[in-house]
Enzyme design. Sequence first.
Site, PDB file in Angstrom:
ATOM      1  N   LYS A 118       1.898   6.098   3.003  1.00  0.00           N
ATOM      2  CA  LYS A 118       2.371   5.267   1.894  1.00  0.00           C
ATOM      3  C   LYS A 118       1.917   5.837   0.558  1.00  0.00           C
ATOM      4  CE  LYS A 118       0.660   1.078   0.831  1.00  0.00           C
ATOM      5  NZ  LYS A 118       0.342   1.178  -0.624  1.00  0.00           N
TER       6      LYS A 118
ATOM      7  N   GLU B 195       5.896  -4.971  -3.785  1.00  0.00           N
ATOM      8  CA  GLU B 195       4.787  -5.887  -4.079  1.00  0.00           C
ATOM      9  C   GLU B 195       5.012  -6.637  -5.388  1.00  0.00           C
ATOM     10  OE1 GLU B 195      -0.111  -5.969  -4.511  1.00  0.00           O
ATOM     11  OE2 GLU B 195       0.906  -4.134  -3.852  1.00  0.00           O
TER      12      GLU B 195
END
Length: 267
Positions: free
Chosen positions: A112, A182
């Site tokens: 990630k 997010e």
Amino acid sequence: MKKITLLKLKYYKKKHYKYSAVTAYDYSFVSIFKSKPVKAILVGDSLNMVVKGNKHTISTNLRDIIYHLKCIRNTTASCLIIADLPFICANRFDNALKSSSLLLKLGANLIKIEERENCLKSIIKRLVSKSIPVCGHIGLTPQYVNIISNYVVQGKDNFNSELLLDNSLSLEAYGVHGLIIECVASYLVQRLVQLLSIPTVGIGSGPATDGQILVINDIIGILDNKDKLPFFVKSFFKESNKIDRFVYLFSKSIEKGYFPNISNVIP
């Protein structure tokens, strides 16, 4: 239970099957997932805050991620394992390639990388060309805290929304295998999920994403201040007295569409 793969997550997206992911850092907690419906585990650089008590993730180093990756890979959990590429490893291609390759060698299935306003687009593109499986991370990107100033919901104005859309589509074009979104305004996330063909996992971004992720400490109620939960967190502590049951309730509430609900969403 068969190992969860990237192809499996793409299948879930195609079939509109909602799933859970958990950020975790050690053998004991991950062992809980063996017979539970969690599909992915993130060894996140948030360990710098959750485990080490620091105020941000920026100073997380590769040794930290490696240590905790080794801890969780020793379980027999079938989850896909995602490892964060620390901030200090991502700004030069040679360093990013060497660090990502090592994490894959040590058990990670996906790397990630936080991306903001195309800052790392050339590096991500080159990593993918070297067969590094990359998961993008957009929206609220804690590694860029010195730029964003504070932890606030992203995409609430037209300019920021267009940047996030452009960033997401660029990452997909570069060949990333998934996207963590997010704290992005839920109306924009709905649009993103419709436009993207890659799997999406949300945190604080509403129910539209294919999967949802929370830190294990938040799920089971190990928090500094339980009276000041982030809006996107639901502690399952009150619903059971068994830790493994917390994870089960978290996963099933996502699969059935109960979480996140209106109280966990900023429009």
